[in-house]
Design a protein around this motif. Structure first.
Motif, PDB file in Angstrom:
ATOM      1  N   PHE A   1     -20.344 -33.993 -49.903  1.00  0.00           N
ATOM      2  CA  PHE A   1     -20.069 -35.334 -50.396  1.00  0.00           C
ATOM      3  C   PHE A   1     -20.125 -36.317 -49.226  1.00  0.00           C
ATOM      4  O   PHE A   1     -19.490 -36.110 -48.191  1.00  0.00           O
ATOM      5  CB  PHE A   1     -18.686 -35.385 -51.059  1.00  0.00           C
ATOM      6  N   GLU A   2     -20.878 -37.394 -49.411  1.00  0.00           N
ATOM      7  CA  GLU A   2     -21.018 -38.391 -48.358  1.00  0.00           C
ATOM      8  C   GLU A   2     -19.978 -39.483 -48.540  1.00  0.00           C
ATOM      9  O   GLU A   2     -19.771 -39.979 -49.647  1.00  0.00           O
ATOM     10  CB  GLU A   2     -22.425 -38.990 -48.380  1.00  0.00           C
ATOM     11  N   PRO A   3     -19.320 -39.871 -47.461  1.00  0.00           N
ATOM     12  CA  PRO A   3     -18.286 -40.909 -47.577  1.00  0.00           C
ATOM     13  C   PRO A   3     -18.906 -42.297 -47.770  1.00  0.00           C
ATOM     14  O   PRO A   3     -20.021 -42.566 -47.303  1.00  0.00           O
ATOM     15  CB  PRO A   3     -17.546 -40.807 -46.247  1.00  0.00           C
ATOM     16  N   SER A   4     -18.171 -43.140 -48.433  1.00  0.00           N
ATOM     17  CA  SER A   4     -18.590 -44.525 -48.587  1.00  0.00           C
ATOM     18  C   SER A   4     -18.162 -45.317 -47.349  1.00  0.00           C
ATOM     19  O   SER A   4     -17.448 -44.802 -46.476  1.00  0.00           O
ATOM     20  CB  SER A   4     -17.967 -45.123 -49.839  1.00  0.00           C
ATOM     21  N   LYS A   5     -18.568 -46.555 -47.268  1.00  0.00           N
ATOM     22  CA  LYS A   5     -18.161 -47.395 -46.136  1.00  0.00           C
ATOM     23  C   LYS A   5     -16.639 -47.559 -46.110  1.00  0.00           C
ATOM     24  O   LYS A   5     -16.027 -47.574 -45.040  1.00  0.00           O
ATOM     25  CB  LYS A   5     -18.833 -48.762 -46.238  1.00  0.00           C
ATOM     26  N   GLU A   6     -16.056 -47.687 -47.320  1.00  0.00           N
ATOM     27  CA  GLU A   6     -14.598 -47.828 -47.381  1.00  0.00           C
ATOM     28  C   GLU A   6     -13.908 -46.592 -46.828  1.00  0.00           C
ATOM     29  O   GLU A   6     -12.899 -46.692 -46.118  1.00  0.00           O
ATOM     30  CB  GLU A   6     -14.147 -48.064 -48.832  1.00  0.00           C
ATOM     31  N   ASN A   7     -14.463 -45.405 -47.130  1.00  0.00           N
ATOM     32  CA  ASN A   7     -13.894 -44.169 -46.595  1.00  0.00           C
ATOM     33  C   ASN A   7     -13.969 -44.137 -45.079  1.00  0.00           C
ATOM     34  O   ASN A   7     -13.001 -43.787 -44.397  1.00  0.00           O
ATOM     35  CB  ASN A   7     -14.626 -42.956 -47.164  1.00  0.00           C
ATOM     36  N   LEU A   8     -15.131 -44.504 -44.542  1.00  0.00           N
ATOM     37  CA  LEU A   8     -15.325 -44.445 -43.096  1.00  0.00           C
ATOM     38  C   LEU A   8     -14.416 -45.413 -42.357  1.00  0.00           C
ATOM     39  O   LEU A   8     -14.038 -45.158 -41.206  1.00  0.00           O
ATOM     40  CB  LEU A   8     -16.799 -44.746 -42.763  1.00  0.00           C
ATOM     41  N   ASN A   9     -14.039 -46.497 -43.010  1.00  0.00           N
ATOM     42  CA  ASN A   9     -13.158 -47.477 -42.374  1.00  0.00           C
ATOM     43  C   ASN A   9     -11.679 -47.146 -42.562  1.00  0.00           C
ATOM     44  O   ASN A   9     -10.823 -47.796 -41.977  1.00  0.00           O
ATOM     45  CB  ASN A   9     -13.440 -48.875 -42.939  1.00  0.00           C
ATOM     46  N   SER A  10     -11.398 -46.129 -43.402  1.00  0.00           N
ATOM     47  CA  SER A  10     -10.013 -45.766 -43.669  1.00  0.00           C
ATOM     48  C   SER A  10      -9.447 -44.944 -42.512  1.00  0.00           C
ATOM     49  O   SER A  10     -10.034 -43.941 -42.095  1.00  0.00           O
ATOM     50  CB  SER A  10      -9.928 -44.971 -44.971  1.00  0.00           C
ATOM     51  N   LYS A  11      -8.286 -45.338 -41.997  1.00  0.00           N
ATOM     52  CA  LYS A  11      -7.652 -44.603 -40.900  1.00  0.00           C
ATOM     53  C   LYS A  11      -7.193 -43.225 -41.361  1.00  0.00           C
ATOM     54  O   LYS A  11      -7.269 -42.248 -40.602  1.00  0.00           O
ATOM     55  CB  LYS A  11      -6.466 -45.398 -40.355  1.00  0.00           C
ATOM     56  N   THR A  12      -6.715 -43.155 -42.591  1.00  0.00           N
ATOM     57  CA  THR A  12      -6.281 -41.853 -43.131  1.00  0.00           C
ATOM     58  C   THR A  12      -7.455 -40.899 -43.192  1.00  0.00           C
ATOM     59  O   THR A  12      -7.343 -39.725 -42.827  1.00  0.00           O
ATOM     60  CB  THR A  12      -5.681 -42.041 -44.544  1.00  0.00           C
ATOM     61  N   PHE A  13      -8.590 -41.396 -43.642  1.00  0.00           N
ATOM     62  CA  PHE A  13      -9.790 -40.561 -43.749  1.00  0.00           C
ATOM     63  C   PHE A  13     -10.268 -40.113 -42.370  1.00  0.00           C
ATOM     64  O   PHE A  13     -10.719 -38.974 -42.189  1.00  0.00           O
ATOM     65  CB  PHE A  13     -10.894 -41.343 -44.464  1.00  0.00           C
ATOM     66  N   GLN A  14     -10.159 -40.991 -41.387  1.00  0.00           N
ATOM     67  CA  GLN A  14     -10.619 -40.660 -40.035  1.00  0.00           C
ATOM     68  C   GLN A  14      -9.796 -39.541 -39.403  1.00  0.00           C
ATOM     69  O   GLN A  14     -10.291 -38.786 -38.573  1.00  0.00           O
ATOM     70  CB  GLN A  14     -10.560 -41.914 -39.154  1.00  0.00           C
ATOM     71  N   LYS A  15      -8.520 -39.413 -39.824  1.00  0.00           N
ATOM     72  CA  LYS A  15      -7.646 -38.383 -39.248  1.00  0.00           C
ATOM     73  C   LYS A  15      -7.904 -36.999 -39.828  1.00  0.00           C
ATOM     74  O   LYS A  15      -7.451 -36.001 -39.289  1.00  0.00           O
ATOM     75  CB  LYS A  15      -6.184 -38.765 -39.480  1.00  0.00           C
ATOM     76  N   MET A  16      -8.648 -36.947 -40.941  1.00  0.00           N
ATOM     77  CA  MET A  16      -8.878 -35.659 -41.607  1.00  0.00           C
ATOM     78  C   MET A  16      -9.954 -34.852 -40.867  1.00  0.00           C
ATOM     79  O   MET A  16     -10.858 -35.417 -40.249  1.00  0.00           O
ATOM     80  CB  MET A  16      -9.342 -35.883 -43.052  1.00  0.00           C
ATOM     81  N   ASP A  17      -9.834 -33.503 -40.985  1.00  0.00           N
ATOM     82  CA  ASP A  17     -10.932 -32.668 -40.497  1.00  0.00           C
ATOM     83  C   ASP A  17     -12.004 -32.587 -41.588  1.00  0.00           C
ATOM     84  O   ASP A  17     -11.868 -33.159 -42.672  1.00  0.00           O
ATOM     85  CB  ASP A  17     -10.441 -31.268 -40.103  1.00  0.00           C
ATOM     86  N   ASP A  18     -13.103 -31.864 -41.295  1.00  0.00           N
ATOM     87  CA  ASP A  18     -14.245 -31.844 -42.218  1.00  0.00           C
ATOM     88  C   ASP A  18     -13.865 -31.287 -43.584  1.00  0.00           C
ATOM     89  O   ASP A  18     -14.258 -31.838 -44.623  1.00  0.00           O
ATOM     90  CB  ASP A  18     -15.389 -31.016 -41.617  1.00  0.00           C
ATOM     91  N   ASP A  19     -13.107 -30.194 -43.601  1.00  0.00           N
ATOM     92  CA  ASP A  19     -12.726 -29.587 -44.877  1.00  0.00           C
ATOM     93  C   ASP A  19     -11.844 -30.521 -45.692  1.00  0.00           C
ATOM     94  O   ASP A  19     -12.008 -30.655 -46.913  1.00  0.00           O
ATOM     95  CB  ASP A  19     -11.997 -28.255 -44.647  1.00  0.00           C
ATOM     96  N   GLU A  20     -10.897 -31.161 -45.021  1.00  0.00           N
ATOM     97  CA  GLU A  20     -10.014 -32.092 -45.720  1.00  0.00           C
ATOM     98  C   GLU A  20     -10.788 -33.282 -46.267  1.00  0.00           C
ATOM     99  O   GLU A  20     -10.519 -33.771 -47.375  1.00  0.00           O
ATOM    100  CB  GLU A  20      -8.909 -32.567 -44.779  1.00  0.00           C
ATOM    101  N   ARG A  21     -11.780 -33.744 -45.498  1.00  0.00           N
ATOM    102  CA  ARG A  21     -12.591 -34.871 -45.974  1.00  0.00           C
ATOM    103  C   ARG A  21     -13.383 -34.486 -47.221  1.00  0.00           C
ATOM    104  O   ARG A  21     -13.436 -35.251 -48.187  1.00  0.00           O
ATOM    105  CB  ARG A  21     -13.552 -35.323 -44.868  1.00  0.00           C
ATOM    106  N   GLN A  22     -14.004 -33.305 -47.175  1.00  0.00           N
ATOM    107  CA  GLN A  22     -14.788 -32.873 -48.333  1.00  0.00           C
ATOM    108  C   GLN A  22     -13.897 -32.699 -49.563  1.00  0.00           C
ATOM    109  O   GLN A  22     -14.269 -33.076 -50.676  1.00  0.00           O
ATOM    110  CB  GLN A  22     -15.520 -31.563 -48.019  1.00  0.00           C
ATOM    111  N   SER A  23     -12.722 -32.142 -49.362  1.00  0.00           N
ATOM    112  CA  SER A  23     -11.778 -31.962 -50.479  1.00  0.00           C
ATOM    113  C   SER A  23     -11.360 -33.320 -51.044  1.00  0.00           C
ATOM    114  O   SER A  23     -11.296 -33.514 -52.265  1.00  0.00           O
ATOM    115  CB  SER A  23     -10.554 -31.178 -50.004  1.00  0.00           C
ATOM    116  N   TYR A  24     -11.085 -34.272 -50.158  1.00  0.00           N
ATOM    117  CA  TYR A  24     -10.681 -35.617 -50.584  1.00  0.00           C
ATOM    118  C   TYR A  24     -11.811 -36.307 -51.346  1.00  0.00           C
ATOM    119  O   TYR A  24     -11.598 -36.878 -52.425  1.00  0.00           O
ATOM    120  CB  TYR A  24     -10.291 -36.424 -49.348  1.00  0.00           C
ATOM    121  N   LEU A  25     -13.031 -36.247 -50.792  1.00  0.00           N
ATOM    122  CA  LEU A  25     -14.173 -36.910 -51.427  1.00  0.00           C
ATOM    123  C   LEU A  25     -14.487 -36.277 -52.776  1.00  0.00           C
ATOM    124  O   LEU A  25     -14.820 -36.971 -53.744  1.00  0.00           O
ATOM    125  CB  LEU A  25     -15.402 -36.834 -50.510  1.00  0.00           C
TER     126      LEU A  25
END
Length: 1013
Positions: A864-888
């Motif tokens: 899953f590719e993050p949106s611009k809003e995701n990339l600008n989110s501080k919470t999203f930036q703190k996640m590792d790859d697995d957490e990001r994919q799970s969130y997305l």
């Protein structure tokens, strides 16, 4: 021990001879049961411990033997704990009390005594009343004595016989009551100390064995640390130290002798006291009313309660001691069981890699080397080289890739992770079997009787789930992820190996075709390519070695950590600290839950309020717009999104870009494969129940109601696959409108393979006269009417047909939800069906399951590719790859559910449209972007009426649309074609339908105008 007895009273001598030995024997029986159980417990522990030393010859590992040993010890402890019964003294000394009652019946109730009287002496302890009595009696005695002496003076003068100066007294003794008092009150009171002695010795023996058990476990733990959890030699650790059992057996023997002596001494002491008392009763010192039966009964009750309370305290002590010990044994049993499972798992992993994967990898290596050698050997002429290249490429394709590589890759599909998951599940199950409640007392002070209020309680299961299990599961998860990642890399490398081999030989063929004389160069190209393929195989070998070694090391560390954490539960101070932490965490979790529930409630209520406001002010908005228009105020024209008419075409283009396997998996056609069946179990069970009821000759007609594209046809196909029946099945659907009798009769003539039908009676007779029953499924029954005068005749005829043939035919029909609601108002359609089965909408989690069930069959990884809003989110930036994919992934399906309104087909369209790129092993999914459909609310009335007509008919041809509105086709064409060009409608074939991308908004708008429910 024989003690000489010398009693003053003959009655007591007789009582001793008759009841003395019986009382001792019966009173000893009160304690003998505890002694026997204690002897059996020591013997049981000794038996299992001795058996442990000989169990190494049974072919079991030392850990399995230790697990079995601790399991036996745990059962022994629990059995002895259950055997501690709350028996009161009356039941415990039933034999003694019966013997006492028998003896009381045989003795006299009272005894008369005549004996010389001597004046009473006075004691400081005498009460005033006793002193007065003694003074009175003594005075009377001296008066009588002096009077007789005085008379004797005169009697001597007259030579008469003198009066006897000795005075006698007569006593009436309540002998039976006295025996009851001393034998039924004083003697039980005297043996309470013996009870204390017995119970204290029992505690000592249990504590000795507990200490021995703990020391044995400590030795095992030390050996395990030295040997790195390797298999143990139990015989060497035991070191034949069985003297502890001999000591306990000797203690039991000494206890038995000591108790017998104590009981004998207590009996003698009570008999002596009774003997002395017999000389005092019915005197001023001891009035006989002290032995009234009522007083004796109350005193006996007090003594027996005292005995029972003492016994209860000791029972509390021993139950708690055994429970506390059981906790330690449970922890040790859990550890050695897990350790044994780990040893077996370790062996399985090594065996799997050495015996299976290594063998396959070597076969692959030999195949490539043999292929390279054959090419090198035939690199003499262009003809031979061409022939061998063709042959080798064919072998690589048919044998190497399709068979050998496929077989190896199949073996890399999770066998090891499955074993680890089983290991994890079994450990969880073991913890589930750990007791929920165990008792203990602080400082292990088990050498005294304890009150119930002193007992503390804990939950070993809860403590394990608090710390040890989460850490264990987290470690197992890390190991699984490591193995899965390496397995995946190995599979990719093996696939690359096949691709490189084939591509290299293909390149060599092309090179030889272009340069006939370049034989050596061609052979070199092929050989270099095959060598590159072997380099991939070398990497696979390294990955397999890593899978073999690293997980074992991690598992070993996991087991060690797990043991360290569970061993803490054997320490009372640690347990109390953990309990305190659990209480704090639970309090924090409760507050978090309350906060989360409040936030969830707010998040849920706000959209409802917004929808409510939108719904109820929509009419006001339109009214204001009309006023503005009347006043000549310019209103901005709402623009229809240019993406709307392109939606279907863009989706089709996206589908064509995907691999063929993906195109096949996401075709928008009904399926009858169970592997795609998701979350329709309730509806399926309702259909099966309806079929069962029809089989019992009940009147059953079933209507299946759903939104278009929500899986009704697939559900019907699955239903037909599930039922086991020999009854003929007809499953039909009509895309054309059937709203006149000619079309109606032609439809049934076609499905029943008849020339024609002239009337509904003929169809009814045909079905009722069949020799066998029939299952008849007609989908899209909303095509059997048209919204016009006399446009419902076919529906009515069909209702009559169903009602009159339901004994022979099991009817299932389907409607769209909006057609059903319309027909409920116009024809009361629901009255003609006994079962209404409505397909529920899917939520985000269900859509996730639908999509990924299909995707998993393709073998592609989803990114899953993050949106611009995701990339600008501080919470999203703190996640590792697995957490990001799970969130997305989670948020993608939440948005997908909102946009598709839970419709499966529409969700699949959005999914396909979201694919933005495809690689060899992955498909990238972009974030969803909803098309602005706010223009819908400003559509003209004629568009709304057109959409309403199309919606309740589930699509209409131009001529059918004109017929339903009783308008010329030219007029209707002028309405529908512009709507089609704007993208409001689609026309896949001949029928006009609402564009699925605005379907949800259109339905909401029609509901707000009360055109549909």
């Amino acid at each position: 021990m024989k003690v000489e007895t010398d009693f003053s009273n003959d009655e007591i001598k007789q009582l001793w001879d008759k009841f003395g030995s019986i009382s001792q024997e019966e009173l000893f029986q009160c304690f003998d049961e505890d002694i026997q159980k204690l002897t059996q417990f020591v013997g049981g522990y000794k038996k299992y411990y001795e058996k442990l030393g000989t169990s190494e010859h049974k072919g079991m590992s030392s850990f399995a033997n230790l697990s079995e040993f601790n399991s036996h010890i745990l059962q022994l402890l629990l059995k002895n704990q259950e055997g501690i019964l709350n028996i009161d003294f009356r039941k415990l000394a039933e034999g003694y009390l019966k013997a006492l009652d028998t003896n009381l019946e045989e003795i006299n109730k009272t005894i008369q005594k005549k004996e010389p009287f001597s004046p009473y002496s006075f004691n400081r302890q005498d009460k005033l009343l006793v002193i007065l009595k003694k003074l009175n009696t003594n005075a009377r005695f001296f008066v009588r004595y002096l009077r007789r002496r005085f008379f004797n003076v005169f009697r001597r003068l007259f030579r008469l016989a003198p009066l006897e100066l000795q005075t006698y007294r007569y006593r009436k003794l309540p002998y039976q009551s006295m025996v009851l008092y001393y034998m039924g009150v004083q003697l039980p009171k005297a043996i309470i100390d013996s009870l204390h002695h017995l119970m204290k010795t029992k505690s000592q023996i249990l504590l000795n064995l507990w200490e021995f058990d703990g020391n044995f476990d400590a030795k095992l733990q030390n050996k395990l640390l030295e040997n790195q959890n390797a298999d143990l030699s139990l015989t060497s650790i035991q070191d034949n130290k069985f003297e502890v059992f001999s000591k306990q057996e000797e203690l039991i023997k000494e206890l038995t002798i000591s108790l017998k002596n104590e009981i004998e001494l207590a009996c003698i002491s009570v008999f002596e006291e009774l003997d002395k008392t017999l000389l005092l009763v019915d005197t001023a010192d001891m009035p006989s009313h002290q032995f009234l039966p009522s007083k004796i009964k109350s005193k006996q009750d007090v003594v027996l309660i005292q005995f029972d309370q003492e016994k209860q305290r000791w029972e509390n002590t021993h139950k708690t001691l055994l429970d506390d010990w059981s906790l330690d044994v449970e922890i040790v049993l859990l550890y050695f069981t897990v350790l044994d499972d780990y040893t077996n798992l370790n062996s399985k992993i090594s065996k799997f890699i050495d015996d299976h994967l290594s063998l396959n990898i070597e076969q692959l290596r030999e195949f490539i080397n043999a292929s390279a050698k054959r090419i090198q050997d035939n690199a003499t002429t262009a003809k031979k080289l061409t022939q061998v290249l063709n042959e080798e490429r064919s072998k690589i394709s048919n044998e190497f890739i399709d068979k050998m590589l496929a077989q190896t890759i199949k073996k890399l599909s999770g066998s090891i992770t499955q074993d680890i998951e089983k290991f994890n599940s079994r450990t969880i199950d073991l913890i589930k079997n750990v007791s929920d409640k165990r008792s203990f007392i602080k400082s292990k002070n088990y050498d005294r009787g304890i009150r119930s209020s002193e007992i503390n309680w804990l939950s070993p299961k809860e403590l394990l789930n608090f710390e040890a299990l989460p850490h264990f599961e987290a470690s197992i998860k890390e190991i699984k992820q490591f193995i899965e990642a390496n397995m995946k890399k190995a599979r990719v490398k093996l696939l690359a190996m096949g691709t490189v081999s084939d591509f290299s030989l293909e390149s060599a063929q092309i090179m030889l075709q272009k340069k006939k004389g370049a034989i050596k160069s061609t052979a070199q190209v092929a050989e270099e390519g095959l060598n590159r393929a072997l380099s991939h195989l070398d990497e696979v070998t390294e990955l397999m070695e890593a899978i073999k070694l690293e997980p074992q090391e991690q598992l070993h560390q996991t087991i060690t950590t797990f043991n360290t954490e569970i061993q803490k539960l054997k320490n009372i101070d640690t347990i109390l600290e953990l309990n305190l932490q659990i209480v704090k965490i639970k309090a924090i979790e409760r507050s978090k839950k309350l906060r989360k529930d409040a936030i969830t409630w707010i998040l849920n209520i706000v959209p409802r309020i917004i929808d409510f406001v939108k719904k109820h002010i929509s009419g006001t908005t339109g009214y204001i717009a009309e006023i503005k228009k009347y006043l000549g105020v310019n209103v901005d024209k709402v623009q229809i999104s240019h993406e709307l008419p392109e939606f279907i075409r863009q989706t089709e283009l996206a589908l064509k870009k995907l691999p063929f396997v993906y195109q096949r998996l996401y075709q928008l056609t009904p399926t009858d494969e169970d592997r795609f069946f998701v979350n329709r179990q309730t509806e399926l069970e309702s259909m099966e129940q309806a079929f069962d009821d029809w089989g019992k000759e009940r009147f059953v007609t079933t209507a299946l109601i759903s939104e278009k594209g929500n899986g009704a046809t697939s559900l019907l196909k699955i239903f037909l696959n599930k039922i086991e029946t020999d009854i003929p099945i007809i499953h039909q659907s009509s895309d054309k409108k059937i709203y006149n009798t000619q079309a109606y009769f032609a439809f049934f003539a076609e499905i029943f393979e008849q020339d024609k039908f002239e009337s509904n009676e003929e169809v009814i007779d045909f079905l009722n006269n069949r020799t066998d029953n029939l299952i008849l499924i007609i989908e899209s029954l909303h095509h059997f009417f048209i919204k016009k005068v006399n446009g419902f005749e076919c529906q009515k005829m069909l209702f009559e047909l169903m009602s009159r043939t339901s004994k022979k035919v099991f009817w299932i029909v389907s409607y769209t939800i909006h057609s059903w609601e319309y027909l409920k108002k116009t024809l009361r359609v629901s009255e003609h069906f006994t079962r209404e089965i409505q397909l529920q909408k899917f939520d985000g989690e269900m859509l996730d399951e639908v999509i990924f069930k299909r995707n998993n069959l393709s073998g592609y990884k989803i990114e899953f590719e993050p949106s611009k809003e995701n990339l600008n989110s501080k919470t999203f930036q703190k996640m590792d790859d697995d957490e990001r994919q799970s969130y997305l992934r989670k948020h993608f399906f939440i948005e997908l559910n909102q946009m598709s309104n839970g419709n499966v087909s529409l969700a699949q369209l959005y999914w396909l449209r979201s694919t933005c790129s495809v690689s060899d092993d992955a498909i990238n999914i972009s974030s969803l972007r909803e098309i602005d459909a706010s223009f819908v609310k400003d559509l003209p009335a004629e568009h709304l009426f057109a959409m309403h007509t199309i919606l309740i008919h589930d699509g209409l041809k131009l001529e059918d649309y004109a017929l339903s509105l009783n308008l010329p086709e030219s007029n209707c064409r002028n309405i529908l074609i512009p709507m089609l060009e704007k993208g409001l409608l689609i026309r896949p074939k001949e029928k006009f339908n609402i564009n699925p991308i605005i379907f949800r908004q259109v339905v909401s708008l029609l509901k707000s105008h009360n055109l549909i429910n």
